[in-house]
Design a protein around this motif. Structure first.
Motif, PDB file in Angstrom:
ATOM      1  N   UNK A 486       0.870  -1.346   0.015  1.00 33.43           N
ATOM      2  CA  UNK A 486      -0.016   0.114   0.061  1.00 33.43           C
ATOM      3  C   UNK A 486       0.813   1.231   0.005  1.00 33.43           C
ATOM      4  N   UNK A 487       1.832   1.336   0.948  1.00 33.48           N
ATOM      5  CA  UNK A 487       2.914   2.444   0.793  1.00 33.48           C
ATOM      6  C   UNK A 487       3.586   2.709  -0.453  1.00 33.48           C
ATOM      7  N   UNK A 488       3.742   1.544  -1.006  1.00 34.21           N
ATOM      8  CA  UNK A 488       4.695   1.691  -2.509  1.00 34.21           C
ATOM      9  C   UNK A 488       3.517   2.216  -3.443  1.00 34.21           C
ATOM     10  N   UNK A 489       2.137   2.037  -3.426  1.00 35.20           N
ATOM     11  CA  UNK A 489       1.306   2.511  -4.397  1.00 35.20           C
ATOM     12  C   UNK A 489       1.182   3.975  -3.927  1.00 35.20           C
ATOM     13  N   UNK A 490       1.138   4.331  -2.579  1.00 35.04           N
ATOM     14  CA  UNK A 490       1.013   5.925  -2.227  1.00 35.04           C
ATOM     15  C   UNK A 490       2.290   6.612  -2.903  1.00 35.04           C
ATOM     16  N   UNK A 503       9.008   3.056  -3.911  1.00 37.43           N
ATOM     17  CA  UNK A 503       8.118   2.484  -4.994  1.00 37.43           C
ATOM     18  C   UNK A 503       8.739   1.634  -5.795  1.00 37.43           C
ATOM     19  N   UNK A 504      10.160   1.918  -6.059  1.00 43.11           N
ATOM     20  CA  UNK A 504      11.004   1.182  -7.035  1.00 43.11           C
ATOM     21  C   UNK A 504      11.255  -0.206  -6.259  1.00 43.11           C
ATOM     22  N   UNK A 510       0.721   0.859  -9.550  1.00 43.83           N
ATOM     23  CA  UNK A 510      -0.261   1.767 -10.008  1.00 43.83           C
ATOM     24  C   UNK A 510      -0.632   2.781  -8.502  1.00 43.83           C
ATOM     25  N   UNK A 511      -0.783   4.006  -8.983  1.00 45.59           N
ATOM     26  CA  UNK A 511      -0.908   5.043  -7.984  1.00 45.59           C
ATOM     27  C   UNK A 511      -2.459   5.119  -7.647  1.00 45.59           C
ATOM     28  N   UNK A 523       2.239  12.723   1.267  1.00 46.99           N
ATOM     29  CA  UNK A 523       1.243  12.311   0.487  1.00 46.99           C
ATOM     30  C   UNK A 523       0.135  11.455   1.281  1.00 46.99           C
ATOM     31  N   UNK A 524      -1.073  12.026   0.892  1.00 48.76           N
ATOM     32  CA  UNK A 524      -2.191  11.449   1.505  1.00 48.76           C
ATOM     33  C   UNK A 524      -3.090  11.046   0.487  1.00 48.76           C
TER      34      UNK A 524
END
Length: 771
Positions: A486-490, A503-504, A510-511, A523-524
């Motif tokens: 979830x953190x990686x998408x955010x 993210x990498x 997919x954001x 970011x939220x």
């Protein structure tokens, strides 16, 4: 070997400047080139044509010292830039400087990077065209000469021999007139200023050989020496082109610093209006707006706003720095996500970026004063050659041999001592070694750096981006897979470097479509009624988790994640060590080098890296001035320092050190200041440049000694009439081939892998000692 001329385009530019010098309004035209310094003195930089050796540097600086109001004149030999500083109470007089340089025999113009680039390109093309003409003429004239030689021992009639001589003249005279222009112009400028340069014996030898060959052809003599003259120019131009090829454009320092400097700023007036103004209009106390994605145009204090600044180019600190009201910001820093209102404390000419530029300029000027092997070898060359030729002529006249015989032998001395071997001795080794280093992953910026690499006994590393990889990664750990995904998408919705690394590493694909960025915080996103947050510890309420993560890994920076009221998670992100860093450091120690780490990063992070690599000497939190001071202390103690660094804050230290090396991912300013760049993720090229530098210097010395021995043997033979100008030209060509063949030996001798450098004794992994 003397250095190449600046561009022919400068001659035309200088003519236009000289014409402008006669107009009363000229001073206003030069205003843009004069900078006011913080101490109220004035400074201007000039591009100077015709600087060819260390003696030129001394002549220029001494020649400008008596000018009214001039406090100092310093010439950077590597890029031919002259910096003139006027006293605070004196008005800068640019036309007087240009006139003085012209009287000394040097054409000049106020320095402008775009003009210099065009001039260097024009000079390179001119040299290549001259080389092509000389090569074409040499081949054809030599074919005709061989026919004459063969005919002299067979049945060639005098009429046919004279015809062949005149055909040679028709080819050689125009070719020599065109191809020899770089030498003729240099000799003429020197004579006009009352100096004898390295170009003078070359010009004298070529002109006398051609004149004598025409006289011999007119009188129907058996021999003419047109082939010797054009071959002489051909080999000398090879040396010129090689030298020009190896002389990298250190003007990139100024261009790259300019790229970090905002040329305009958004000024906020007292009524709340915004106005776009040139950087020169900013004064201390002015209020400016810095929008997201812009570089800070001047040093100052944040008045309003919260954002994160990328200070890595300025301080070397890897993590983005959060700034808010009252925090200090520096020119060149890249603003992140929030708008900032900044009160200027130091504007153009006094910012940290200007200070770094000044430190680099002074360091490069100091380095340019160190004579390299070729400069030392040529200091005595000109007077000795002239003396030998003059004594030959006088001796034969005294012996009653007549002008013709005396002149022939004097010309033979000039030809046989022509600096072809000397001219090729250094650049040939530089070019061959540059090719060998390229195969080892090293791009040589400055051929003279090879001599400095050979003398290194101390290696200083920066940490961030040098001992570590430039891109941050998520450190290994046990994380909740769902929270991590979830953190990686955010993270995909953030431009922050740590979010990008998360993210990498975690494979975000997919954001979240509803994600929004909170300026300076993170970011939220609202997903299924749950607020997701990713960013700073304060933003996510994860201060305790962040502190625990940093205690476990002092090298890391932390990015935090929280889903609703759930427990927050701290993800440590850091730059990993280069894969062979430990082996390379051990290899350097085995080879007898002292190793240090000087970094602008946090003490905990630097200490952890030093401990893992086994480096006992390290310092952290250093500003650019501090790094320079430490390197200068080492050099005053007699150490020859190699600096390996990558950031803008490392650029002055790279220029100060005896030799310097940067990764190809380094800041452009650091790349320009370094003697060489290395490719790839490993540090093995550090070993390669040191071992191959020593080998190259040994080959340079061998070539110089051969040139000296050749001259010692050949001059007496020519002086006593045992060598005709033709044989002298052949001997000169042979000496050039010998030094070139010796230079080809530089293709071998790379360092090998770090394991080889550590595990084998020096006999098996050769490290030639500097002669």
């Amino acid at each position: 070997m003397c250095c190449t001329d600046m561009a022919l385009a400068y001659v035309e530019a200088h003519a236009s400047w000289s014409e402008a010098n006669t107009r009363p309004s000229l001073g206003r035209d030069y205003a843009a080139f004069v900078a006011k310094m913080p101490d109220r003195s004035s400074r201007a930089e000039f591009a100077v044509e015709g600087v060819r050796c260390a003696a030129c540097m001394t002549a220029i600086e001494r020649g400008l010292a008596p000018l009214p109001g001039v406090a100092s004149a310093r010439l950077n030999f590597s890029d031919r830039r002259l910096a003139v500083t006027w006293k605070a109470e004196a008005a800068p007089d640019v036309p007087a400087v240009l006139a003085a340089l012209n009287a000394l025999g040097y054409a000049a113009q106020p320095f402008a990077p775009d003009r210099l680039a065009d001039a260097e390109a024009a000079e390179t093309k001119r040299l290549i065209r001259a080389l092509a003409v000389a090569g074409f003429a040499s081949m054809n004239v030599m074919l005709l000469a061989i026919s004459v030689w063969a005919g002299s021992v067979s049945d060639m009639t005098p009429e046919n021999r004279d015809l062949f001589h005149w055909i040679q003249a028709l080819i050689a005279l125009p070719a020599a007139a065109y191809a020899g222009r770089p030498f003729y112009e240099g000799a003429f400028r020197g004579l006009r200023a009352g100096r004898v340069t390295m170009d003078f014996p070359i010009t004298l030898g070529v002109v006398l050989t051609l004149v004598m060959s025409v006289v011999e052809s007119v009188s129907g003599a058996t021999h003419a020496y047109f082939d010797g003259a054009v071959m002489l120019l051909f080999f000398l131009l090879i040396g010129r082109v090689l030298d020009q090829t190896m002389r990298r454009r250190t003007r990139a320092c100024a261009e790259n610093l300019a790229a970090l400097r905002s040329e305009r700023a958004t000024l906020a007036d007292t009524n709340g209006g915004l106005r776009d103004v040139p950087l020169a209009e900013l004064v201390p106390g002015a209020r400016i707006l810095v929008r997201p994605g812009e570089r800070v145009p001047a040093d100052g204090l944040v008045e309003h706003g919260i954002s994160e600044l990328d200070h890595s180019l300025v301080t070397g600190e890897t993590a983005a720095v959060m700034v808010r009201g009252g925090d200090r910001v520096f020119a060149g820093a890249l603003n992140g996500s929030g708008a900032l209102t900044v009160t200027v404390t130091a504007a153009a000419g006094a910012s940290l970026l200007d200070e770094v530029e000044g430190l680099m300029r002074r360091a490069l000027e100091a380095r340019s004063r160190a004579l390299v092997l070729a400069d030392r070898a040529t200091r005595l060359y000109v007077p000795l050659v002239h003396a030998a030729a003059a004594l030959t002529l006088v001796g034969w006249l005294a012996a009653g041999a007549g002008w013709h015989a005396g002149l022939v032998d004097a010309v033979a001395v000039l030809i046989v001592t022509c600096p072809c071997a000397l001219g090729l001795a250094i650049p040939a080794v530089q070019v061959v070694t540059a090719g060998a280093l390229f195969r080892e992953g090293v791009l040589l910026n400055d051929g003279t750096g090879l001599e400095r690499f050979a003398q290194v006994d101390t290696v200083v590393f920066d940490k961030t981006g040098t001992l570590t990889l430039p891109e941050p990664v998520l450190t290994a750990g046990t994380f909740d897979p769902k929270a991590l995904a979830t953190a990686a998408r955010l993270a995909l919705s953030s431009r922050h470097p740590m979010a990008t690394a998360l993210a990498a590493t975690a494979g975000g694909s997919e954001p979240f479509p509803c994600a929004e960025e909170a300026a300076g915080l993170g970011v939220r996103a609202q997903v299924d009624g749950v607020e997701l947050r990713l960013g700073s510890a304060r933003f996510c309420g994860a201060e305790a988790e962040a502190a625990a993560a940093l205690a476990a890994d002092p090298e890391a920076s932390v990015i935090c994640f929280r889903a609703g009221d759930g427990a927050p998670v701290a993800f440590p992100v850091r730059q990993g060590l280069r894969p062979d860093a430990a082996e390379v450091v051990a290899g350097l120690a085995t080879l007898g080098h002292r190793v240090l780490i000087l970094s602008g990063d946090r003490a905990a992070a630097v200490e952890a890296v030093a401990r893992r690599l086994g480096v006992a000497e390290w310092e952290a939190g250093l500003a650019p001035q501090d790094k320079i001071a430490r390197i200068e202390d080492l050099q005053r103690a007699g150490r020859r320092v190699l600096m390996v660094g990558d950031g803008l804050n490392d650029a002055p230290a790279l220029a100060t050190a005896h030799a310097s090396l940067s990764p190809v991912t380094a800041a452009h300013v650091s790349q320009a200041a370094a003697d060489a760049l290395f490719l790839g993720r490993g540090l093995t090229p550090v070993l390669s440049v040191l071992t191959m530098g020593r080998r190259a210097r040994r080959l340079m010395l061998q070539n110089l000694w051969f040139s000296a021995v050749y001259n010692v043997l050949a001059v007496p033979l020519a002086a006593f009439g045992l060598l005709t100008p033709l044989i002298a030209a052949l001997a000169m060509s042979g000496s050039s081939l010998v030094v070139t063949a010796n230079a080809l030996r530089a293709r071998s001798g790379a360092a090998g892998t770090p394991a080889e450098a550590v595990g084998r004794p020096p006999v098996a992994a050769p490290v030639p000692s500097a002669a």
